[in-house]
Design a protein around this motif. Structure first.
Motif, PDB file in Angstrom:
ATOM      1  N   MET A  28      -0.810   1.781 -21.084  1.00  0.00           N
ATOM      2  CA  MET A  28      -1.982   2.402 -20.485  1.00  0.00           C
ATOM      3  C   MET A  28      -2.977   2.838 -21.555  1.00  0.00           C
ATOM      4  SD  MET A  28      -1.881   5.737 -18.126  1.00  0.00           S
ATOM      5  CE  MET A  28      -2.931   5.751 -16.727  1.00  0.00           C
ATOM      6  N   ALA A  78      -7.246   3.896 -10.750  1.00  0.00           N
ATOM      7  CA  ALA A  78      -6.606   4.185 -12.040  1.00  0.00           C
ATOM      8  C   ALA A  78      -6.130   5.638 -12.063  1.00  0.00           C
ATOM      9  CB  ALA A  78      -7.564   3.910 -13.190  1.00  0.00           C
ATOM     10  N   ALA A 120      -2.617   0.105  -9.798  1.00  0.00           N
ATOM     11  CA  ALA A 120      -3.117  -0.444 -11.069  1.00  0.00           C
ATOM     12  C   ALA A 120      -3.763  -1.811 -10.864  1.00  0.00           C
ATOM     13  CB  ALA A 120      -1.997  -0.526 -12.088  1.00  0.00           C
ATOM     14  N   SER A 165      -3.702  -3.170 -17.768  1.00  0.00           N
ATOM     15  CA  SER A 165      -3.550  -2.913 -16.325  1.00  0.00           C
ATOM     16  C   SER A 165      -2.446  -3.768 -15.729  1.00  0.00           C
ATOM     17  CB  SER A 165      -4.853  -3.212 -15.589  1.00  0.00           C
ATOM     18  OG  SER A 165      -5.846  -2.300 -15.930  1.00  0.00           O
TER      19      SER A 165
END
Length: 189
Positions: A28, A78, A120, A165
């Motif tokens: 991330m 997100a 995501a 992602s």
């Protein structure tokens, strides 16, 4: 299957799920959440930059790199993925601490990791407006100091899901699936 292996398998699966969650958390921060590529230009922003907005877009034009900060640009999905990941980690840890509720917390954390992974994949869908200042382009047009609001989907329409992602989503889905299978199939108590 031997009795010793039967008793160790749920613990091994929880360890693998924990490893996947840690990897998702690292990716991330380290890898691009969204990226775009055109002739001679590459641009990317980290997934964490989209979680709270005000991220930094790294752009390479003809092998020269530059960074530009954006104002706004928080991706709702997100943020949801990050919140679900944190709550899932808390439930996962509570499953180890509270032994009598371990199955419930294991199942809840598995579902939360699955949902975080799905969110995501939806990073580009919705977000807050981005204030674009022409200060970025001031080197091309000296003296221009104009700012404009651009919709999140319009600003990132040329961007694709980045490696960060995708790996975040895959590792969360794998961790969630492992925990759900572990609690529903292997831990029949």
């Amino acid at each position: 299957m031997s009795e010793k292996l039967k008793s160790l398998l749920p613990l091994i699966l929880k360890g693998v799920a924990c490893l996947f969650v840690v990897l998702a958390f690292i990716f991330m921060f380290a890898l691009p959440g969204l990226s775009a590529e055109a002739e001679g230009m590459k641009s990317s922003i980290s997934l964490f930059g989209l979680v709270f907005g005000n991220g930094t877009i790294h752009t390479e034009i003809l092998s020269k790199g530059s960074d530009a900060s954006i104002s706004g640009g928080m991706s709702f999905f997100a943020l949801f993925a990050f919140i679900l990941l944190i709550i899932g980690i808390v439930c996962f840890v509570l499953g180890f601490v509270l032994k009598e509720k371990a199955k419930l917390f294991g199942l809840v954390s598995g579902v939360l990791f699955l949902l975080a992974g799905i969110c995501a994949f939806l990073v580009k869908v919705a977000g807050t407006d981005i204030v674009v200042s022409m200060g970025i382009l001031e080197s091309l047009l000296p003296g221009s100091n104009v700012a404009a609001n651009v919709a999140f989907t319009d600003f990132f329409k040329e961007y694709n899901l980045g490696v960060g992602s995708i790996l975040f989503a895959i590792f969360n889905i794998l961790a969630g699936g492992i925990l759900v299978v572990n609690e529903l199939v292997l831990n029949k108590k």
